[in-house]
Design a protein around this motif. Structure first.
Motif, PDB file in Angstrom:
ATOM      1  N   LYS A   1      -4.426   8.417   4.956  1.00  0.00           N
ATOM      2  CA  LYS A   1      -4.687   7.546   3.817  1.00  0.00           C
ATOM      3  C   LYS A   1      -6.029   7.863   3.153  1.00  0.00           C
TER       4      LYS A   1
ATOM      5  N   ASP B   1      -8.276   5.912   2.214  1.00  0.00           N
ATOM      6  CA  ASP B   1      -9.373   5.092   2.742  1.00  0.00           C
ATOM      7  C   ASP B   1      -9.653   5.343   4.223  1.00  0.00           C
TER       8      ASP B   1
ATOM      9  N   PHE C   1     -12.986   4.660   6.122  1.00  0.00           N
ATOM     10  CA  PHE C   1     -13.462   3.295   6.336  1.00  0.00           C
ATOM     11  C   PHE C   1     -13.104   2.746   7.709  1.00  0.00           C
TER      12      PHE C   1
ATOM     13  N   HIS D   1       4.429   2.784   3.072  1.00  0.00           N
ATOM     14  CA  HIS D   1       3.074   2.920   2.517  1.00  0.00           C
ATOM     15  C   HIS D   1       3.120   3.163   1.012  1.00  0.00           C
TER      16      HIS D   1
ATOM     17  N   LEU E   1       1.883   0.660  -2.153  1.00  0.00           N
ATOM     18  CA  LEU E   1       0.953   1.026  -3.229  1.00  0.00           C
ATOM     19  C   LEU E   1       1.554   0.708  -4.595  1.00  0.00           C
TER      20      LEU E   1
ATOM     21  N   VAL F   1     -12.630   6.375  -3.951  1.00  0.00           N
ATOM     22  CA  VAL F   1     -11.726   5.575  -3.134  1.00  0.00           C
ATOM     23  C   VAL F   1     -12.182   4.116  -3.056  1.00  0.00           C
ATOM     24  N   VAL F   2     -13.469   3.841  -3.144  1.00  0.00           N
ATOM     25  CA  VAL F   2     -13.963   2.467  -3.123  1.00  0.00           C
ATOM     26  C   VAL F   2     -13.425   1.699  -4.325  1.00  0.00           C
TER      27      VAL F   2
ATOM     28  N   VAL G   1     -10.723   2.449  -6.074  1.00  0.00           N
ATOM     29  CA  VAL G   1      -9.274   2.309  -5.917  1.00  0.00           C
ATOM     30  C   VAL G   1      -8.959   1.133  -4.999  1.00  0.00           C
ATOM     31  N   GLN G   2      -9.640   1.034  -3.868  1.00  0.00           N
ATOM     32  CA  GLN G   2      -9.400  -0.057  -2.927  1.00  0.00           C
ATOM     33  C   GLN G   2      -9.727  -1.415  -3.559  1.00  0.00           C
TER      34      GLN G   2
ATOM     35  N   LEU H   1      -6.946  -2.285  -6.013  1.00  0.00           N
ATOM     36  CA  LEU H   1      -5.711  -2.687  -5.351  1.00  0.00           C
ATOM     37  C   LEU H   1      -5.805  -4.073  -4.738  1.00  0.00           C
ATOM     38  N   CYS H   2      -6.996  -4.436  -4.295  1.00  0.00           N
ATOM     39  CA  CYS H   2      -7.196  -5.735  -3.647  1.00  0.00           C
ATOM     40  C   CYS H   2      -7.570  -6.835  -4.642  1.00  0.00           C
TER      41      CYS H   2
END
Length: 145
Positions: free
Chosen positions: A35, A37, A40, A58, A62, A124-125, A127-128, A131-132
């Motif tokens: 993944k 992320d 992390f 998965h 997404l 990626v931060v 993107v996360q 998404l959240c």
């Protein structure tokens, strides 16, 4: 030698990126998806998705998290019998905001099947957070306000 013919793995990746929910058609039963992320997690296994069914779940998650707006805008694909790389821009919309983050997907093949995939997003931060549904201050997110 016909240099205009596309390698079968290029065609596979092109089809897959047009509809990520089809990943189950192309992966080996024991495939591993790393993944985006993964850095992390303290436990390296937590950043992995193992198996065909888990990979499909998965990708579908997404897509669901973006309200079915996720688009992998592919700019370049290269592949041979062993490896592939896909470059492009991950695009999605959510709650009045639009995300556009460069990505590079790296793929490993065996006998015409995907055996491993590494997701890589430039930020990626962001993107996360997107998404959240978190607060985002990034050049990769544009609000409709």
């Amino acid at each position: 030698m016909n240099t205009t013919a596309l390698h079968p793995n290029v065609r596979m990746l092109r089809t897959l990126y047009a509809d990520l929910s089809r990943i189950g058609e192309y992966v080996a039963d024991d495939m591993i998806l790393h993944k985006a992320d993964r850095a992390f997690f303290r436990d390296a296994m937590a950043g992995r998705v193992v198996g065909r069914e888990a990979a499909v779940a998965h990708e579908c998650e997404l897509i669901r998290m973006t309200g079915n707006t996720l688009v992998m805008d592919v700019q370049h694909i290269t592949a041979n019998d062993h490896f592939g790389a896909v470059f492009g821009v991950l695009r999605a919309s959510r709650d009045g905001a639009t995300l556009a983050v460069p990505f590079c997907g790296v793929w490993r093949f065996r006998d015409g099947r995907i055996t491993e995939h590494w997701e890589n997003a430039y930020d990626v931060v962001t993107v996360q957070a997107f998404l959240c549904g978190g607060e985002i201050n990034s050049a990769f997110v544009h609000n409709e306000d």
